[in-house]
Design a protein around this motif. Structure first.
Motif, PDB file in Angstrom:
ATOM      1  N   PHE A  37       0.854  -1.178   0.000  1.00 44.28           N
ATOM      2  CA  PHE A  37       0.000   0.000   0.000  1.00 44.28           C
ATOM      3  C   PHE A  37       0.891   1.230   0.000  1.00 44.28           C
ATOM      4  CE2 PHE A  37       0.805  -1.278   4.351  1.00 44.28           C
ATOM      5  CZ  PHE A  37       1.176  -0.099   4.977  1.00 44.28           C
ATOM      6  N   PHE A  39       1.974   5.002   1.356  1.00 40.39           N
ATOM      7  CA  PHE A  39       1.898   5.965   2.457  1.00 40.39           C
ATOM      8  C   PHE A  39       2.934   7.045   2.188  1.00 40.39           C
ATOM      9  CE2 PHE A  39       3.252   7.373   6.782  1.00 40.39           C
ATOM     10  CZ  PHE A  39       2.062   7.989   7.136  1.00 40.39           C
ATOM     11  N   THR A  58      -4.119   5.893  11.787  1.00 43.30           N
ATOM     12  CA  THR A  58      -4.174   6.648  10.532  1.00 43.30           C
ATOM     13  C   THR A  58      -4.449   5.754   9.337  1.00 43.30           C
ATOM     14  OG1 THR A  58      -2.612   8.277  11.413  1.00 43.30           O
ATOM     15  CG2 THR A  58      -2.857   8.184   9.012  1.00 43.30           C
ATOM     16  N   LEU A  59      -3.788   4.582   9.292  1.00 51.57           N
ATOM     17  CA  LEU A  59      -3.848   3.733   8.107  1.00 51.57           C
ATOM     18  C   LEU A  59      -4.897   2.626   8.196  1.00 51.57           C
ATOM     19  CD1 LEU A  59      -0.028   3.451   7.414  1.00 51.57           C
ATOM     20  CD2 LEU A  59      -1.696   4.797   6.156  1.00 51.57           C
ATOM     21  N   CYS A  60      -5.204   2.162   9.395  1.00 54.93           N
ATOM     22  CA  CYS A  60      -6.145   1.050   9.548  1.00 54.93           C
ATOM     23  C   CYS A  60      -7.578   1.573   9.666  1.00 54.93           C
ATOM     24  CB  CYS A  60      -5.780   0.207  10.768  1.00 54.93           C
ATOM     25  SG  CYS A  60      -4.191  -0.640  10.614  1.00 54.93           S
ATOM     26  N   ASP A  62     -11.515   2.007   7.607  1.00 56.43           N
ATOM     27  CA  ASP A  62     -12.374   1.382   6.610  1.00 56.43           C
ATOM     28  C   ASP A  62     -12.158   1.999   5.232  1.00 56.43           C
ATOM     29  OD1 ASP A  62     -13.445  -0.263   8.487  1.00 56.43           O
ATOM     30  OD2 ASP A  62     -15.228   0.952   8.856  1.00 56.43           O
ATOM     31  N   SER A  64      -9.428   1.758   3.399  1.00 54.70           N
ATOM     32  CA  SER A  64      -8.029   1.968   3.038  1.00 54.70           C
ATOM     33  C   SER A  64      -7.404   0.665   2.545  1.00 54.70           C
ATOM     34  CB  SER A  64      -7.236   2.488   4.241  1.00 54.70           C
ATOM     35  OG  SER A  64      -7.085   1.474   5.218  1.00 54.70           O
ATOM     36  N   ASP A  65      -6.388   0.793   1.706  1.00 57.81           N
ATOM     37  CA  ASP A  65      -5.681  -0.390   1.214  1.00 57.81           C
ATOM     38  C   ASP A  65      -5.012  -1.146   2.354  1.00 57.81           C
ATOM     39  OD1 ASP A  65      -6.427   0.143  -1.377  1.00 57.81           O
ATOM     40  OD2 ASP A  65      -4.573   1.199  -1.892  1.00 57.81           O
ATOM     41  N   ASN A  67      -5.892  -1.395   5.435  1.00 63.59           N
ATOM     42  CA  ASN A  67      -6.887  -2.108   6.238  1.00 63.59           C
ATOM     43  C   ASN A  67      -7.293  -3.420   5.574  1.00 63.59           C
ATOM     44  OD1 ASN A  67      -8.482  -1.854   8.710  1.00 63.59           O
ATOM     45  ND2 ASN A  67     -10.262  -1.859   7.367  1.00 63.59           N
ATOM     46  N   GLU A  68      -7.302  -3.431   4.254  1.00 70.75           N
ATOM     47  CA  GLU A  68      -7.665  -4.646   3.514  1.00 70.75           C
ATOM     48  C   GLU A  68      -6.495  -5.611   3.404  1.00 70.75           C
ATOM     49  OE1 GLU A  68      -8.768  -5.930  -1.076  1.00 70.75           O
ATOM     50  OE2 GLU A  68      -9.047  -3.848  -0.431  1.00 70.75           O
ATOM     51  N   CYS A  74      -4.224  -4.716  11.373  1.00 71.93           N
ATOM     52  CA  CYS A  74      -5.294  -3.733  11.544  1.00 71.93           C
ATOM     53  C   CYS A  74      -6.500  -4.294  12.294  1.00 71.93           C
ATOM     54  CB  CYS A  74      -5.734  -3.202  10.181  1.00 71.93           C
ATOM     55  SG  CYS A  74      -4.516  -2.134   9.377  1.00 71.93           S
TER      56      CYS A  74
END
Length: 254
Positions: A37, A39, A58-60, A62, A64-65, A67-68, A74
């Motif tokens: 991902f 950043f 910040t990144l985790c 719904d 977001s790449d 999170n997936e 996450c």
């Protein structure tokens, strides 16, 4: 310390708290080691995110790449997916490790013109000793980040010219000797492209190096990790001996 602290009878109760690290359980909700991902316009992987809990909030999120892709880090496993037996706790603010001397000075920040590394580095393992970063000791980065292990620095090549300077007050040059190029392993390295299966899930050498409880299971002759993760599996001497035998046999044939 894991063989000691992960003992079910140890009074620290780490066996119950650190279930995955101690091998008490496994799950099918895992980070994807092959996907990346973005950043700050830089491609990152889940191992990079895993050691930076200050960025989970910040990144985790719904959609977001990260999170997936980094479902375990996450804690974003969907219903019906077998995840960890207990949810990942909200990360606490990172604070310096108490065993190191307290830092009273202002946060250390990279200087505008980092001190370049020496152009010629003399290996300290002239006798053939392994060249490895210290797996236990940490060094100070800043008041916001605190103390970090060498894997933090090895994953951030943009920070290495600063922290790997022999004169840098963090002392990383003498702690992360391989990452900083203070010594070399004469070609004994983990293969960054090798992949192997653990409990039906594709893993790499970085994953194995961060989970020493799996090393005795995977670093066995005949397994992919044994040959692909030579440094993590401490298989370098064995590889050198095999190469020497092949050379001697070829010379005898001549």
């Amino acid at each position: 310390q894991q063989p000691v602290l992960c003992d079910p009878s140890h009074p620290s109760n780490a066996f119950e708290i650190c279930e995955e690290t101690c091998g008490k359980c496994v799950d099918t909700c895992e980070d994807d080691p092959d996907r990346r991902f973005t950043f700050n316009n830089i491609m990152r992987d889940c191992e990079w995110l895993y050691i930076r809990p200050q960025l989970w909030g910040t990144l985790c999120v719904d959609g977001s790449d990260a999170n997936e892709i980094c479902m375990e880090t996450c804690d974003s496993c969907t219903p019906g997916t077998t995840g960890p037996t207990s949810p990942r706790p909200t990360p606490a603010p990172v604070t310096p490790i108490p065993t190191l001397a307290p830092v009273t000075s202002a946060p250390i920040r990279p200087t505008p013109s980092p001190t370049p590394l020496p152009t010629v580095l003399q290996p300290v393992n002239a006798a053939g000793d392994p060249c490895d970063d210290d797996a236990v000791q940490r060094f100070f980065v800043s008041n916001e980040i605190g103390d970090v292990p060498c894997i933090w620095l090895s994953a951030r090549p943009d920070e290495q010219p600063t922290f790997c300077s022999p004169d840098h007050p963090s002392g990383a040059y003498n702690i992360c000797v391989e990452t900083c190029g203070k010594c070399t392993d004469n070609g004994c390295e983990d293969d960054p492209d090798v992949r192997f299966q653990v409990n039906g899930i594709t893993r790499n050498c970085i994953w194995l190096g961060l989970r020493p409880q799996f090393i005795s299971q995977e670093c066995v002759s005949g397994k992919l990790a044994f040959d692909g993760c030579q440094e993590t599996c401490d298989n370098c001497l064995n590889q050198r001996r095999q190469r020497r035998r092949r050379i001697l046999r070829s010379q005898r044939k001549k």
